[in-house]
Enzyme design. Structure first.
Site, PDB file in Angstrom:
ATOM      1  N   TYR A  37       5.437  -0.701  -1.900  1.00 57.58           N
ATOM      2  CA  TYR A  37       4.430  -0.075  -2.513  1.00 57.58           C
ATOM      3  C   TYR A  37       4.401   1.455  -2.012  1.00 57.58           C
ATOM      4  O   TYR A  37       5.217   2.018  -1.326  1.00 57.58           O
ATOM      5  CB  TYR A  37       3.157  -0.593  -1.745  1.00 57.58           C
ATOM      6  CG  TYR A  37       2.986  -0.244  -0.161  1.00 57.58           C
ATOM      7  CD1 TYR A  37       3.595  -0.648   0.748  1.00 57.58           C
ATOM      8  CD2 TYR A  37       1.919   0.641  -0.002  1.00 57.58           C
ATOM      9  CE1 TYR A  37       3.514  -0.260   2.007  1.00 57.58           C
ATOM     10  CE2 TYR A  37       1.950   0.988   1.549  1.00 57.58           C
ATOM     11  CZ  TYR A  37       2.818   0.372   2.470  1.00 57.58           C
ATOM     12  OH  TYR A  37       2.495   0.878   3.724  1.00 57.58           O
ATOM     13  N   ARG A  56      10.609   8.024  -3.427  1.00 55.92           N
ATOM     14  CA  ARG A  56      10.639   7.133  -2.352  1.00 55.92           C
ATOM     15  C   ARG A  56      10.413   5.612  -2.991  1.00 55.92           C
ATOM     16  O   ARG A  56      11.118   4.764  -2.430  1.00 55.92           O
ATOM     17  CB  ARG A  56       9.437   7.277  -1.456  1.00 55.92           C
ATOM     18  CG  ARG A  56       9.484   6.482  -0.040  1.00 55.92           C
ATOM     19  CD  ARG A  56       8.548   6.866   0.927  1.00 55.92           C
ATOM     20  NE  ARG A  56       7.317   6.712   0.513  1.00 55.92           N
ATOM     21  CZ  ARG A  56       6.372   7.326   1.297  1.00 55.92           C
ATOM     22  NH1 ARG A  56       6.521   7.702   2.593  1.00 55.92           N
ATOM     23  NH2 ARG A  56       4.872   7.161   0.714  1.00 55.92           N
ATOM     24  N   ARG A 112       9.647 -21.355  -4.730  1.00 58.67           N
ATOM     25  CA  ARG A 112       9.938 -20.781  -3.353  1.00 58.67           C
ATOM     26  C   ARG A 112      11.179 -20.982  -3.144  1.00 58.67           C
ATOM     27  O   ARG A 112      11.622 -22.130  -2.980  1.00 58.67           O
ATOM     28  CB  ARG A 112       8.936 -21.327  -2.488  1.00 58.67           C
ATOM     29  CG  ARG A 112       8.796 -20.511  -1.178  1.00 58.67           C
ATOM     30  CD  ARG A 112       7.758 -21.288  -0.193  1.00 58.67           C
ATOM     31  NE  ARG A 112       7.980 -20.447   1.125  1.00 58.67           N
ATOM     32  CZ  ARG A 112       9.088 -20.838   2.129  1.00 58.67           C
ATOM     33  NH1 ARG A 112       9.754 -21.609   1.785  1.00 58.67           N
ATOM     34  NH2 ARG A 112       8.686 -19.875   3.254  1.00 58.67           N
ATOM     35  N   HIS A 114      14.035 -18.571  -0.496  1.00 59.32           N
ATOM     36  CA  HIS A 114      14.372 -17.118   0.039  1.00 59.32           C
ATOM     37  C   HIS A 114      15.177 -16.483  -0.649  1.00 59.32           C
ATOM     38  O   HIS A 114      15.181 -15.258  -0.845  1.00 59.32           O
ATOM     39  CB  HIS A 114      14.974 -17.560   1.523  1.00 59.32           C
ATOM     40  CG  HIS A 114      13.922 -17.982   2.462  1.00 59.32           C
ATOM     41  ND1 HIS A 114      13.215 -19.018   2.526  1.00 59.32           N
ATOM     42  CD2 HIS A 114      13.410 -17.241   3.730  1.00 59.32           C
ATOM     43  CE1 HIS A 114      12.637 -19.261   3.384  1.00 59.32           C
ATOM     44  NE2 HIS A 114      12.234 -18.163   4.081  1.00 59.32           N
ATOM     45  N   LYS A 159       9.200   1.051   2.479  1.00 63.05           N
ATOM     46  CA  LYS A 159       7.752   0.906   2.292  1.00 63.05           C
ATOM     47  C   LYS A 159       7.426  -0.347   1.806  1.00 63.05           C
ATOM     48  O   LYS A 159       7.158  -0.495   0.373  1.00 63.05           O
ATOM     49  CB  LYS A 159       7.084   2.267   1.411  1.00 63.05           C
ATOM     50  CG  LYS A 159       5.966   2.253   1.688  1.00 63.05           C
ATOM     51  CD  LYS A 159       5.329   3.649   1.582  1.00 63.05           C
ATOM     52  CE  LYS A 159       3.769   3.910   1.687  1.00 63.05           C
ATOM     53  NZ  LYS A 159       3.191   3.869   2.999  1.00 63.05           N
ATOM     54  N   GLU A 191       7.197   5.623  15.450  1.00 65.66           N
ATOM     55  CA  GLU A 191       5.952   6.197  14.731  1.00 65.66           C
ATOM     56  C   GLU A 191       4.686   5.622  14.960  1.00 65.66           C
ATOM     57  O   GLU A 191       4.520   4.937  15.929  1.00 65.66           O
ATOM     58  CB  GLU A 191       6.377   6.219  13.302  1.00 65.66           C
ATOM     59  CG  GLU A 191       6.501   4.636  12.844  1.00 65.66           C
ATOM     60  CD  GLU A 191       7.105   4.529  11.154  1.00 65.66           C
ATOM     61  OE1 GLU A 191       6.780   5.339  10.310  1.00 65.66           O
ATOM     62  OE2 GLU A 191       7.713   3.557  10.931  1.00 65.66           O
TER      63      GLU A 191
HETATM   64  C1  LIG Z   1       4.497   3.147   8.918  1.00 71.01           C
HETATM   65  C2  LIG Z   1       4.034   4.444   8.097  1.00 71.01           C
HETATM   66  N1  LIG Z   1       4.661   5.498   8.667  1.00 71.01           N
HETATM   67  C3  LIG Z   1       4.514   6.855   8.081  1.00 71.01           C
HETATM   68  C4  LIG Z   1       3.720   6.757   7.110  1.00 71.01           C
HETATM   69  C5  LIG Z   1       2.970   8.268   6.406  1.00 71.01           C
HETATM   70  O1  LIG Z   1       3.747   8.344   5.300  1.00 71.01           O
HETATM   71  P1  LIG Z   1       3.135   9.269   3.932  1.00 71.01           P
HETATM   72  O2  LIG Z   1       3.174  10.619   4.603  1.00 71.01           O
HETATM   73  O3  LIG Z   1       3.901   9.100   2.814  1.00 71.01           O
HETATM   74  O4  LIG Z   1       1.704   8.644   3.497  1.00 71.01           O
HETATM   75  C6  LIG Z   1       2.979   5.487   6.464  1.00 71.01           C
HETATM   76  C7  LIG Z   1       2.066   5.739   5.695  1.00 71.01           C
HETATM   77  O5  LIG Z   1       1.401   4.765   5.326  1.00 71.01           O
HETATM   78  C8  LIG Z   1       3.156   4.338   7.241  1.00 71.01           C
HETATM   79  O6  LIG Z   1       2.686   3.212   6.967  1.00 71.01           O
END
Ligand SMILES: Cc1ncc(COP(=O)(O)O)c(C=O)c1O
Length: 302
Positions: A37, A56, A112, A114, A159, A191
């Site tokens: 996403y 990205r 289903r 994997h 992501k 993070e």
């Molecule tokens: C785990 C994580 N790290 C960092 C970010 C920040 O990313 P961005 O600056 O692209 O929103 C997000 C944004 O949702 C995130 O889910």
């Protein structure tokens, strides 16, 4: 079930609204979280840093061994159409509307198993909503965060819609009445649940390396550019827990938080306990970057 609002969305070639958008129970996004996403911030009707978000999305899809089902122009057209419909539904012009566009691509529908099936059509979903900005008070006073171990998997750079680790992580801070959960892996900063984390020490902004343990937020590149333009030092390196606890300032960044000052961590004041000078500079420079991007998009359209 929540009653979903009549918000415009796009699903597999059709424009519809949330209550009417339906997918198969065998969608691999539903069964396995097998999808990716993006969340694009939209200011005055214009997506901000669209090219970087699209790049990205390509990287995330590549990690899932999936091709991007749409061209950049197609993504952009869908986003613009939803932005306009949403603005219209609120009775405002698109250029008066700040929104967040959410894009999701899953591997698609199959029985289903994997193993990644070949030759199935991906599911493509896009929706928009009003931008949820930090409150004026959060901007003025900064926000509280708590710390936790990073128990997520080792492919945090994708992501991916497999977000249970992030859901657990964010719930820790929610339960503590805090804004975010700052995570550590082996006592080094990774993070936060849905944001990148930055420390400021002696005037230099430090972030963690862009590796598989963090999502490279689109603000990574932006913050580096803003630091350069403002004469603020910038470095990416491993950051120990001790350094985080001794930081002059801590910042969060994400599409909706932009940059946000963290003024308490686990109940202890960060630095002087108020948003610091580097935050104030970066936040102002961020607002200028938004204004410039809106003006450039406006000129391109005329
Ligand atoms: C785990 C994580 N790290 C960092 C970010 C920040 O990313 P961005 O600056 O692209 O929103 C997000 C944004 O949702 C995130 O889910």
């Amino acid at each position: 079930m929540h009653n979903l609002p009549e918000i415009p969305c796009y699903l597999n070639g059709e424009f519809t609204t949330l209550p009417h958008a339906k997918i198969s129970v065998m969608d691999r996004g539903f069964i396995f979280g097998d999808g990716v996403y993006e969340v694009l911030p939209v200011y005055g009707g214009h997506p901000f840093r669209l090219a970087q978000h699209m790049a990205r999305l390509d990287r995330s899809l590549g990690e899932l061994r999936m091709a991007n089902p749409l061209t950049r122009d197609q993504w952009s057209d869908i986003a613009r159409s939803l932005i306009a419909s949403y603005a219209q539904s609120k009775g405002v012009q698109p250029d008066q509307s700040d929104q967040m566009v959410y894009i999701q691509v899953t591997r698609g529908v199959a029985m289903r198993d994997h193993v990644m099936p070949k030759d199935i059509a991906p599911t493509v979903f896009v929706m928009t909503n009003a931008m949820r900005m930090p409150s004026d008070e959060d901007r003025r006073r900064g926000v509280a965060c708590v710390t936790a171990d990073d128990f997520r998997w080792e492919k945090a750079h994708i992501k991916s819609t497999s977000l249970l680790g992030s859901v657990f992580s964010r719930q820790i801070s929610f339960d503590a009445g805090a804004t975010e959960t700052v995570m550590f892996r082996d006592n080094f900063l990774s993070e936060a649940a849905a944001s990148n984390v930055w420390i400021v020490k002696d005037g230099t902004v430090c972030g963690t390396p862009k590796d598989n343990l963090v999502l490279e937020g689109i603000r990574y590149g932006l913050i580096e550019e803003l630091c350069l333009a403002q004469g603020i030092g910038f470095a990416l390196r491993r950051i120990s827990r001790e350094e985080v606890l001794a930081a002059d300032e801590i910042l969060l960044s994400s599409a909706t938080k932009e940059v946000l000052s963290v003024t308490t961590l686990d109940g202890q004041a960060v630095g002087k306990g108020v948003p610091g000078p580097v935050y104030l500079k970066l936040h102002a420079a961020y607002q200028t970057a938004i204004a410039q991007s809106k003006a450039a998009a406006q000129t391109a359209r005329e």
